[in-house]
Design a protein around this motif. Sequence first.
Motif, PDB file in Angstrom:
ATOM      1  N   GLU A  85       0.827  -1.209   0.000  1.00 29.26           N
ATOM      2  CA  GLU A  85       0.000   0.000   0.000  1.00 29.26           C
ATOM      3  C   GLU A  85       0.865   1.263   0.000  1.00 29.26           C
ATOM      4  N   GLN A  86       1.906   1.284   0.823  1.00 31.19           N
ATOM      5  CA  GLN A  86       2.807   2.436   0.870  1.00 31.19           C
ATOM      6  C   GLN A  86       3.547   2.614  -0.454  1.00 31.19           C
ATOM      7  N   GLY A  87       3.973   1.511  -1.050  1.00 32.56           N
ATOM      8  CA  GLY A  87       4.673   1.587  -2.332  1.00 32.56           C
ATOM      9  C   GLY A  87       3.779   2.124  -3.437  1.00 32.56           C
ATOM     10  N   LEU A  88       2.537   1.645  -3.478  1.00 30.02           N
ATOM     11  CA  LEU A  88       1.589   2.143  -4.481  1.00 30.02           C
ATOM     12  C   LEU A  88       1.265   3.607  -4.255  1.00 30.02           C
ATOM     13  N   LEU A  89       1.121   3.997  -2.998  1.00 28.47           N
ATOM     14  CA  LEU A  89       0.837   5.398  -2.697  1.00 28.47           C
ATOM     15  C   LEU A  89       2.012   6.294  -3.057  1.00 28.47           C
ATOM     16  N   LEU A  90       3.230   5.829  -2.794  1.00 29.44           N
ATOM     17  CA  LEU A  90       4.413   6.603  -3.178  1.00 29.44           C
ATOM     18  C   LEU A  90       4.500   6.729  -4.697  1.00 29.44           C
ATOM     19  N   ALA A  91       4.193   5.653  -5.417  1.00 28.58           N
ATOM     20  CA  ALA A  91       4.199   5.705  -6.885  1.00 28.58           C
ATOM     21  C   ALA A  91       3.136   6.676  -7.394  1.00 28.58           C
ATOM     22  N   LEU A  92       1.955   6.660  -6.795  1.00 30.33           N
ATOM     23  CA  LEU A  92       0.889   7.580  -7.187  1.00 30.33           C
ATOM     24  C   LEU A  92       1.288   9.032  -6.924  1.00 30.33           C
ATOM     25  N   LEU A  93       1.889   9.288  -5.769  1.00 32.48           N
ATOM     26  CA  LEU A  93       2.343  10.643  -5.465  1.00 32.48           C
ATOM     27  C   LEU A  93       3.472  11.069  -6.401  1.00 32.48           C
ATOM     28  N   ALA A  94       4.321  10.139  -6.808  1.00 34.01           N
ATOM     29  CA  ALA A  94       5.397  10.460  -7.753  1.00 34.01           C
ATOM     30  C   ALA A  94       4.825  10.798  -9.126  1.00 34.01           C
ATOM     31  N   VAL A  95       3.824  10.054  -9.571  1.00 36.85           N
ATOM     32  CA  VAL A  95       3.175  10.358 -10.857  1.00 36.85           C
ATOM     33  C   VAL A  95       2.483  11.717 -10.776  1.00 36.85           C
ATOM     34  N   ASP A  96       1.806  11.983  -9.660  1.00 35.51           N
ATOM     35  CA  ASP A  96       1.181  13.299  -9.473  1.00 35.51           C
ATOM     36  C   ASP A  96       2.210  14.413  -9.527  1.00 35.51           C
ATOM     37  N   THR A  97       3.352  14.189  -8.910  1.00 31.86           N
ATOM     38  CA  THR A  97       4.414  15.195  -8.903  1.00 31.86           C
ATOM     39  C   THR A  97       4.902  15.483 -10.318  1.00 31.86           C
ATOM     40  N   VAL A  98       5.131  14.437 -11.090  1.00 31.05           N
ATOM     41  CA  VAL A  98       5.612  14.612 -12.469  1.00 31.05           C
ATOM     42  C   VAL A  98       4.572  15.356 -13.302  1.00 31.05           C
ATOM     43  N   LEU A  99       3.314  14.948 -13.203  1.00 28.91           N
ATOM     44  CA  LEU A  99       2.262  15.594 -13.991  1.00 28.91           C
ATOM     45  C   LEU A  99       2.079  17.062 -13.595  1.00 28.91           C
ATOM     46  N   LEU A 100       2.116  17.339 -12.300  1.00 28.53           N
ATOM     47  CA  LEU A 100       1.978  18.731 -11.864  1.00 28.53           C
ATOM     48  C   LEU A 100       3.173  19.575 -12.289  1.00 28.53           C
ATOM     49  N   VAL A 148      -1.511  40.680 -23.835  1.00 27.29           N
ATOM     50  CA  VAL A 148      -0.068  40.880 -23.711  1.00 27.29           C
ATOM     51  C   VAL A 148       0.400  40.762 -22.265  1.00 27.29           C
ATOM     52  N   VAL A 149      -0.541  40.508 -21.355  1.00 25.60           N
ATOM     53  CA  VAL A 149      -0.220  40.445 -19.924  1.00 25.60           C
ATOM     54  C   VAL A 149       0.110  39.007 -19.530  1.00 25.60           C
ATOM     55  N   PRO A 150       1.317  38.767 -18.972  1.00 22.02           N
ATOM     56  CA  PRO A 150       1.636  37.420 -18.502  1.00 22.02           C
ATOM     57  C   PRO A 150       0.812  37.077 -17.260  1.00 22.02           C
ATOM     58  N   VAL A 151       0.269  35.867 -17.251  1.00 22.14           N
ATOM     59  CA  VAL A 151      -0.558  35.409 -16.134  1.00 22.14           C
ATOM     60  C   VAL A 151      -0.004  34.064 -15.656  1.00 22.14           C
ATOM     61  N   PRO A 152       0.985  34.086 -14.775  1.00 26.26           N
ATOM     62  CA  PRO A 152       1.605  32.831 -14.337  1.00 26.26           C
ATOM     63  C   PRO A 152       0.803  32.138 -13.221  1.00 26.26           C
ATOM     64  N   VAL A 153      -0.401  31.673 -13.556  1.00 24.04           N
ATOM     65  CA  VAL A 153      -1.248  31.036 -12.545  1.00 24.04           C
ATOM     66  C   VAL A 153      -0.663  29.714 -12.065  1.00 24.04           C
ATOM     67  N   THR A 154       0.181  29.100 -12.860  1.00 24.83           N
ATOM     68  CA  THR A 154       0.759  27.834 -12.429  1.00 24.83           C
ATOM     69  C   THR A 154       1.731  28.013 -11.266  1.00 24.83           C
ATOM     70  N   VAL A 155       2.189  29.233 -11.038  1.00 29.90           N
ATOM     71  CA  VAL A 155       3.016  29.505  -9.863  1.00 29.90           C
ATOM     72  C   VAL A 155       2.184  29.250  -8.604  1.00 29.90           C
ATOM     73  N   VAL A 209       1.024  25.658  -3.906  1.00 32.32           N
ATOM     74  CA  VAL A 209       0.116  24.870  -3.068  1.00 32.32           C
ATOM     75  C   VAL A 209       0.436  23.376  -3.154  1.00 32.32           C
ATOM     76  N   THR A 210       0.649  22.870  -4.355  1.00 37.20           N
ATOM     77  CA  THR A 210       0.750  21.421  -4.526  1.00 37.20           C
ATOM     78  C   THR A 210       2.098  20.826  -4.133  1.00 37.20           C
ATOM     79  N   THR A 211       3.184  21.519  -4.357  1.00 37.33           N
ATOM     80  CA  THR A 211       4.497  20.943  -4.034  1.00 37.33           C
ATOM     81  C   THR A 211       4.661  20.722  -2.529  1.00 37.33           C
ATOM     82  N   PRO A 212       4.370  21.721  -1.678  1.00 36.01           N
ATOM     83  CA  PRO A 212       4.451  21.436  -0.241  1.00 36.01           C
ATOM     84  C   PRO A 212       3.426  20.389   0.207  1.00 36.01           C
TER      85      PRO A 212
END
Length: 130
Positions: free
Chosen positions: A10-25, A39-46, A51-54
């Motif tokens: 279960e821990q291994g699968l959860l770590l793999a899922l979190l790793a896939v989430d990290t790569v996709l994000l 012409v205005v930059p909107v860096p919403v992904t910042v 939020v998601t990395t921490p």
Amino acid sequence: MTVDERLTLEQGLLLALLAVDTVLLALLELFFLPLRIGVVPVPVTVLVGAVTTPWLVWTTAKLVRPGLSWVPLALWVLVVFGVGLLGPGGDLVLIQDWRALLLLGASALPGAMVLGGAPRRAVGRGAGRG
């Protein structure tokens, strides 16, 4: 807990899922960083990265194992720099302006603070204690 303890399935699968989430994000944050409205930059992904990395680091520490909470942060940094600098077809995907620095600072710094436990230590201190 000893160092030799293996992860459960279960821990291994959860770590793999979190790793896939990290790569996709990381890819989402990187590819949508140059987003503009007119012409205005909107860096919403910042904001997404801030939020998601921490959250990924914290979730790994809580649900998998605290000793493996570095995995999402390291993976995020590797993906952003790897794809950003050596992008598909040799293209430079990580734009060279203030938005790239903002993405790195707003995502990696809070993730590193969660990894280091800075918020817990600051809350745990009382007045007059050092």
